[in-house]
Motif scaffolding. Structure first.
Motif, PDB file in Angstrom:
ATOM      1  N   TYR A 165       0.824  -1.207   0.000  1.00  0.00           N
ATOM      2  CA  TYR A 165       0.000   0.000   0.000  1.00  0.00           C
ATOM      3  C   TYR A 165       0.864   1.265   0.000  1.00  0.00           C
ATOM      4  CZ  TYR A 165      -3.562   3.360   1.453  1.00  0.00           C
ATOM      5  OH  TYR A 165      -4.400   4.456   1.520  1.00  0.00           O
ATOM      6  N   LEU A 166       2.005   1.211   0.677  1.00  0.00           N
ATOM      7  CA  LEU A 166       2.861   2.387   0.814  1.00  0.00           C
ATOM      8  C   LEU A 166       3.809   2.579  -0.374  1.00  0.00           C
ATOM      9  CD1 LEU A 166       3.735   2.105   4.600  1.00  0.00           C
ATOM     10  CD2 LEU A 166       2.358   3.892   3.523  1.00  0.00           C
ATOM     11  N   THR A 167       3.703   1.719  -1.405  1.00  0.00           N
ATOM     12  CA  THR A 167       4.594   1.847  -2.558  1.00  0.00           C
ATOM     13  C   THR A 167       4.524   3.244  -3.160  1.00  0.00           C
ATOM     14  OG1 THR A 167       4.373  -0.513  -3.068  1.00  0.00           O
ATOM     15  CG2 THR A 167       5.170   0.930  -4.828  1.00  0.00           C
ATOM     16  N   TYR A 168       3.317   3.793  -3.267  1.00  0.00           N
ATOM     17  CA  TYR A 168       3.132   5.146  -3.784  1.00  0.00           C
ATOM     18  C   TYR A 168       2.606   6.047  -2.676  1.00  0.00           C
ATOM     19  CZ  TYR A 168       3.856   3.058  -8.361  1.00  0.00           C
ATOM     20  OH  TYR A 168       4.386   2.403  -9.434  1.00  0.00           O
ATOM     21  N   ALA A 169       3.327   6.081  -1.560  1.00  0.00           N
ATOM     22  CA  ALA A 169       2.864   6.806  -0.378  1.00  0.00           C
ATOM     23  C   ALA A 169       2.695   8.297  -0.654  1.00  0.00           C
ATOM     24  CB  ALA A 169       3.832   6.584   0.786  1.00  0.00           C
ATOM     25  N   ASP A 170       3.604   8.895  -1.410  1.00  0.00           N
ATOM     26  CA  ASP A 170       3.502  10.329  -1.678  1.00  0.00           C
ATOM     27  C   ASP A 170       2.243  10.651  -2.478  1.00  0.00           C
ATOM     28  OD1 ASP A 170       5.827  10.781  -0.321  1.00  0.00           O
ATOM     29  OD2 ASP A 170       7.085  10.960  -2.119  1.00  0.00           O
ATOM     30  N   GLU A 171       1.996   9.851  -3.518  1.00  0.00           N
ATOM     31  CA  GLU A 171       0.813  10.101  -4.348  1.00  0.00           C
ATOM     32  C   GLU A 171      -0.475   9.866  -3.559  1.00  0.00           C
ATOM     33  OE1 GLU A 171       4.189   9.106  -7.099  1.00  0.00           O
ATOM     34  OE2 GLU A 171       3.410   8.313  -5.212  1.00  0.00           O
ATOM     35  N   ARG A 172      -0.484   8.826  -2.734  1.00  0.00           N
ATOM     36  CA  ARG A 172      -1.674   8.546  -1.933  1.00  0.00           C
ATOM     37  C   ARG A 172      -1.867   9.589  -0.831  1.00  0.00           C
ATOM     38  NH1 ARG A 172      -3.255   3.487  -3.627  1.00  0.00           N
ATOM     39  NH2 ARG A 172      -1.643   1.930  -4.037  1.00  0.00           N
ATOM     40  N   GLY A 173      -0.776  10.220  -0.420  1.00  0.00           N
ATOM     41  CA  GLY A 173      -0.869  11.187   0.662  1.00  0.00           C
ATOM     42  C   GLY A 173      -1.371  12.556   0.260  1.00  0.00           C
ATOM     43  N   ARG A 174      -1.245  12.912  -1.007  1.00  0.00           N
ATOM     44  CA  ARG A 174      -1.651  14.258  -1.430  1.00  0.00           C
ATOM     45  C   ARG A 174      -3.113  14.556  -1.146  1.00  0.00           C
ATOM     46  NH1 ARG A 174      -0.007  15.687  -7.392  1.00  0.00           N
ATOM     47  NH2 ARG A 174      -1.225  17.524  -6.787  1.00  0.00           N
ATOM     48  N   PRO A 175      -4.051  13.648  -1.451  1.00  0.00           N
ATOM     49  CA  PRO A 175      -5.447  13.964  -1.142  1.00  0.00           C
ATOM     50  C   PRO A 175      -5.695  14.171   0.349  1.00  0.00           C
ATOM     51  CG  PRO A 175      -5.314  12.161  -2.719  1.00  0.00           C
ATOM     52  CD  PRO A 175      -3.929  12.393  -2.213  1.00  0.00           C
ATOM     53  N   PHE A 176      -5.018  13.423   1.201  1.00  0.00           N
ATOM     54  CA  PHE A 176      -5.170  13.593   2.645  1.00  0.00           C
ATOM     55  C   PHE A 176      -4.774  15.008   3.050  1.00  0.00           C
ATOM     56  CE2 PHE A 176      -3.583  13.468   6.995  1.00  0.00           C
ATOM     57  CZ  PHE A 176      -4.554  12.747   7.663  1.00  0.00           C
ATOM     58  N   LEU A 177      -3.651  15.482   2.540  1.00  0.00           N
ATOM     59  CA  LEU A 177      -3.197  16.821   2.877  1.00  0.00           C
ATOM     60  C   LEU A 177      -4.158  17.876   2.357  1.00  0.00           C
ATOM     61  CD1 LEU A 177       0.621  16.394   2.137  1.00  0.00           C
ATOM     62  CD2 LEU A 177      -0.505  16.425   4.371  1.00  0.00           C
ATOM     63  N   ASP A 178      -4.674  17.691   1.144  1.00  0.00           N
ATOM     64  CA  ASP A 178      -5.631  18.644   0.594  1.00  0.00           C
ATOM     65  C   ASP A 178      -6.929  18.645   1.387  1.00  0.00           C
ATOM     66  OD1 ASP A 178      -3.786  19.300  -1.320  1.00  0.00           O
ATOM     67  OD2 ASP A 178      -4.716  18.123  -2.922  1.00  0.00           O
ATOM     68  N   LEU A 179      -7.336  17.476   1.866  1.00  0.00           N
ATOM     69  CA  LEU A 179      -8.557  17.360   2.654  1.00  0.00           C
ATOM     70  C   LEU A 179      -8.404  18.059   3.999  1.00  0.00           C
ATOM     71  CD1 LEU A 179     -11.380  15.991   3.085  1.00  0.00           C
ATOM     72  CD2 LEU A 179     -10.122  14.085   4.116  1.00  0.00           C
ATOM     73  N   VAL A 180      -7.387  17.690   4.742  1.00  0.00           N
ATOM     74  CA  VAL A 180      -7.203  18.243   6.081  1.00  0.00           C
ATOM     75  C   VAL A 180      -6.903  19.744   6.014  1.00  0.00           C
ATOM     76  CG1 VAL A 180      -5.759  18.108   8.153  1.00  0.00           C
ATOM     77  CG2 VAL A 180      -6.499  16.023   7.017  1.00  0.00           C
ATOM     78  N   GLY A 181      -6.303  20.170   4.911  1.00  0.00           N
ATOM     79  CA  GLY A 181      -5.997  21.587   4.760  1.00  0.00           C
ATOM     80  C   GLY A 181      -7.225  22.477   4.729  1.00  0.00           C
TER      81      GLY A 181
END
Length: 260
Positions: free
Chosen positions: A10-26
């Motif tokens: 799951y963490l293979t593309y951690a950066d790409e998967r993380g962008r929506p989380f940051l945009d959401l919480v922002g």
């Protein structure tokens, strides 16, 4: 293939998967929340960012996967976040009303077919003036999903894959109206990211850790290898690499609601 989630895949593309989380919480404007909960925290790598945003809050990550919770509990995030294994629906059933100041659910609700019916329970758990932030994938009509479904419906795979779980989500307007009806002020939007992926069969690697996981796990060993090779070939045709990486368009649906 063992059942359940694989945190490392799951963490293979951690950066790409993380962008929506940051945009959401922002988009969550909570200033000093006391209680923050991440429903569907996975391996905890994104939940671990929440103490930096709200250092005074008691932060909890909840996930139904034993493997994900073990990974989260073994990570440095466990020093600042409490991780618990629980089904999201069970957690909601036991959560006291008005008990959470910020409730986050990132890329989780799509696995629950009835999740629109959970909106009242989600809002109920949030304190007056508190925030509910959710994000779900909205790319289920893309080849990354349709090719998997088409191949799985063909013999000899179909007898093993009939009825396997598949992610599903609604449009942003549907969530907006549902939460407005529950007395919330709602900000809803959609974003399509263009992820540039590299390496051998990167789209297969991406989906094998998420959307294709139940299908792959339903197949016996011999058929799984055959299925994977055929799916990889179809994905390569749908997502060609021109020498600059494979472009994976990924639509995401975001909803941030404040309880009245």
């Amino acid at each position: 293939m063992s059942s359940g989630w694989d945190p490392q895949r799951y963490l293979t593309y951690a950066d790409e998967r993380g962008r929506p989380f940051l945009d959401l919480v922002g988009r969550v404007a909570a200033v000093e929340p006391r209680v923050v909960v991440d429903l569907g925290c996975g391996p905890g790598n994104l939940t671990s960012l929440l103490p930096d945003r709200w250092p005074a809050a008691a932060i909890t990550g909840v996930d139904s996967s034993d493997a994900m919770i073990r990974a989260a509990s073994d990570s440095s995030a466990a020093e600042r976040v409490a991780f618990h294994r629980a089904d999201l629906r069970d957690w909601l059933a036991g959560a006291p009303a008005d008990s959470v100041d910020v409730l986050v659910s990132n890329a989780t609700l799509q696995w629950l077919p009835e999740h629109l019916d959970l909106m009242p329970a989600l809002v109920r758990a949030v304190a007056p003036g508190g925030w509910l932030a959710l994000q779900v994938p909205g790319n289920h009509d893309e080849p990354s999903h349709t090719l998997r479904a088409e191949l799985a419906a063909e013999p000899p795979y179909d007898v093993h894959t009939a009825g396997v779980a598949a992610p599903h989500a609604h449009g942003a307007r549907t969530y907006l109206r549902a939460l407005q009806a529950l007395g919330c002020t709602v900000d809803a939007w959609e974003t399509t990211y263009l992820h540039v992926l590299r390496g051998p069969d990167p789209v297969f690697t991406w989906i094998s850790g998420t959307g294709a996981r139940p299908t792959l796990q339903a197949l016996p060993d011999g058929l799984r290898a055959r299925f994977e090779e055929e799916l990889k070939a179809r994905l390569r045709a749908a997502y060609p690499d021109d020498g600059n990486g494979v472009v994976l368009p990924f639509r995401r649906i975001f909803v941030v609601a404040r309880k009245g």
